[in-house]
Design a protein around this motif. Structure first.
Motif, mmCIF file in Angstrom:
data_model
loop_
_atom_site.group_PDB
_atom_site.id
_atom_site.type_symbol
_atom_site.label_atom_id
_atom_site.label_comp_id
_atom_site.label_asym_id
_atom_site.label_seq_id
_atom_site.Cartn_x
_atom_site.Cartn_y
_atom_site.Cartn_z
ATOM 1 N N VAL A 299 0.797 -1.255 -0.095
ATOM 2 C CA VAL A 299 -0.113 0.095 0.038
ATOM 3 C C VAL A 299 0.957 1.308 -0.074
ATOM 4 O O VAL A 299 1.794 1.415 0.703
ATOM 5 N N ARG A 300 0.550 2.323 -0.727
ATOM 6 C CA ARG A 300 1.376 3.474 -0.652
ATOM 7 C C ARG A 300 0.434 4.653 -0.912
ATOM 8 O O ARG A 300 -0.608 4.704 -1.650
ATOM 9 N N CYS A 301 0.764 5.861 -0.526
ATOM 10 C CA CYS A 301 0.064 7.125 -0.667
ATOM 11 C C CYS A 301 0.986 7.750 -1.952
ATOM 12 O O CYS A 301 2.343 7.928 -1.438
ATOM 13 N N GLU A 302 0.387 8.698 -2.516
ATOM 14 C CA GLU A 302 0.878 9.583 -3.612
ATOM 15 C C GLU A 302 0.463 10.799 -3.560
ATOM 16 O O GLU A 302 -0.892 10.916 -3.562
ATOM 17 N N GLU B 146 4.377 12.143 -6.479
ATOM 18 C CA GLU B 146 5.455 11.673 -5.749
ATOM 19 C C GLU B 146 4.715 10.633 -4.330
ATOM 20 O O GLU B 146 3.741 10.776 -3.917
ATOM 21 N N VAL B 147 5.865 9.830 -4.078
ATOM 22 C CA VAL B 147 5.166 8.931 -2.897
ATOM 23 C C VAL B 147 5.449 9.493 -1.598
ATOM 24 O O VAL B 147 6.459 9.816 -1.139
ATOM 25 N N VAL B 148 4.280 9.669 -0.907
ATOM 26 C CA VAL B 148 4.417 10.265 0.441
ATOM 27 C C VAL B 148 4.726 8.964 1.454
ATOM 28 O O VAL B 148 5.501 9.339 2.375
ATOM 29 N N TRP B 149 4.244 7.910 1.296
ATOM 30 C CA TRP B 149 4.476 6.745 2.276
ATOM 31 C C TRP B 149 4.308 5.464 1.373
ATOM 32 O O TRP B 149 3.382 5.368 0.491
ATOM 33 N N SER B 150 5.001 4.277 1.702
ATOM 34 C CA SER B 150 4.858 3.067 1.371
ATOM 35 C C SER B 150 5.054 1.818 2.104
ATOM 36 O O SER B 150 6.138 2.023 2.876
ATOM 37 N N ASP C 108 -5.134 14.069 4.827
ATOM 38 C CA ASP C 108 -3.724 13.764 5.175
ATOM 39 C C ASP C 108 -3.135 12.542 4.646
ATOM 40 O O ASP C 108 -1.943 12.302 4.799
ATOM 41 N N CYS C 109 -4.014 11.676 4.214
ATOM 42 C CA CYS C 109 -3.532 10.465 3.748
ATOM 43 C C CYS C 109 -2.903 9.145 4.796
ATOM 44 O O CYS C 109 -2.405 8.423 4.538
ATOM 45 N N GLU C 110 -3.420 9.726 6.092
ATOM 46 C CA GLU C 110 -3.027 9.124 7.121
ATOM 47 C C GLU C 110 -4.165 7.825 7.439
ATOM 48 O O GLU C 110 -3.539 6.859 7.998
ATOM 49 N N ARG D 114 -2.356 4.413 7.900
ATOM 50 C CA ARG D 114 -1.802 3.929 6.593
ATOM 51 C C ARG D 114 -2.006 2.688 6.083
ATOM 52 O O ARG D 114 -3.213 2.659 6.045
ATOM 53 N N SER D 115 -1.203 1.907 6.268
ATOM 54 C CA SER D 115 -1.605 0.358 5.879
ATOM 55 C C SER D 115 -1.993 -0.586 6.854
ATOM 56 O O SER D 115 -2.495 -1.578 6.665
#
Length: 301
Positions: free
Chosen positions: A182-185, A189-193, A211-213, A239-240
């Motif tokens: 799982v990842r956030c973009e 740009e990748v914010v977290w993976s 905030d994609c959290e 996140r994931s």
């Protein structure tokens, strides 16, 4: 004197009738937007804005300011039918001509609609004017439209993509042999993976926090009477990673109501009404059960 009175009453009646037309402008905008979101020849927010302005002008509404946010498309498969689903939000101000164009009254409206287009176009999210603030969009899984699926019909359940309210953040999940990646973009740009066990599937109705959290995912499917209390109706990820699950017993009192109505969540199955929606400030997702009970799940850690 009687003729003057009669003429005054006629004029007053005409004015009153046309003023009512002004107050129904939002409904007109919503109807036109719902029609245009299903138009196969519209593939960007600018074209949508131009068509909406032209259609409103035919109804006597001159648009002075208009902002349009068009979501990216998501493909769907319904029996033998394939197409794309999308959402659009439009905010406008303008003036409605009355008294045969001799006078006008101000009009303002904010509408959010969604629709499905068989064999429809594929496009990315777009904004018009480009520098304007994006508007919030409705989720792309309404009760009365085909549920979007991935491009590949055989994609695994843990493979999905969802965006935040304004489309600025996108969370993608790919199922692997050991779980889900799982990842956030944001803006490419990748914010977290991260990698973790698969908790959310393509069948869930998914909400991504600003905030994609956090990802809040609802399972709108009906559940049976046996051990129903522990059945998870919603999953919340930080996140994931699993933050917590919402068990059926915490939001449903009588499982027989769920069984009779073929669903527990308003807006799905045979349960009429509005489905889950964001709070205006994005702090939580609000939803209503088949029993009419309102609840919310926080999008903040």
């Amino acid at each position: 004197m009687r003729l003057v009175l009669l003429a005054a009453m006629v004029v007053l009646g005409l004015v009153s009738w046309q003023v009512v037309g002004v107050f129904s402008a939002k409904a007109r905008v919503a109807r036109l937007a719902a029609s245009l979101v299903a138009a196969p020849d519209i593939a960007d927010a600018q074209t949508f804005a131009q068509r909406l302005s032209a259609d409103l002008l035919e109804q006597g509404i001159t648009v002075s300011d208009l902002v349009v946010t068009l979501s990216p498309t998501e493909p769907y498969v319904l029996d033998d039918e394939r197409g794309t689903a999308r959402a659009v939000s439009a905010k406008l101000t303008g003036r409605k001509r009355i008294l045969f164009g001799l006078w006008s009254l101000p009009v303002s409206a904010l509408v959010q609609v969604r629709g499905a287009v068989p064999d429809g176009p594929t496009h990315q999210r777009s904004q018009w004017p480009a520098e304007s603030e994006p508007l919030a969009l409705k989720q792309l899984i309404p009760k009365d439209a085909p549920a979007p699926v991935e491009n590949e019909p055989t994609a695994s359940p843990g493979t999905w993509t969802s965006s935040s309210r304004d489309g600025a953040m996108t969370v993608s999940s790919s199922e692997t042999s050991t779980g889900c990646s799982v990842r956030c973009e944001a803006k490419g740009e990748v914010v977290w993976s991260e990698s973790s066990p698969c908790r959310v599937t393509r069948q869930h109705l998914r909400f991504v926090s600003d905030d994609c959290e956090r990802v809040i995912a609802f399972d709108p499917a009906v559940f049976g009477s046996k051990s129903w209390q522990t059945h998870p109706v919603a999953v919340v990820l930080t996140r994931s990673r699993l933050a917590f699950e919402v068990s059926a017993v915490t939001v449903v009192r009588d499982v027989e109501v769920v069984r009779r109505r073929h669903g527990w969540l308003r807006g799905f199955s045979d349960v009429e009404g509005e489905g889950p929606v964001w709070r205006a400030d994005g702090s939580a997702v609000m939803f209503t059960t088949v029993e009419g009970q309102q609840h919310e799940i926080s999008s903040r850690r």
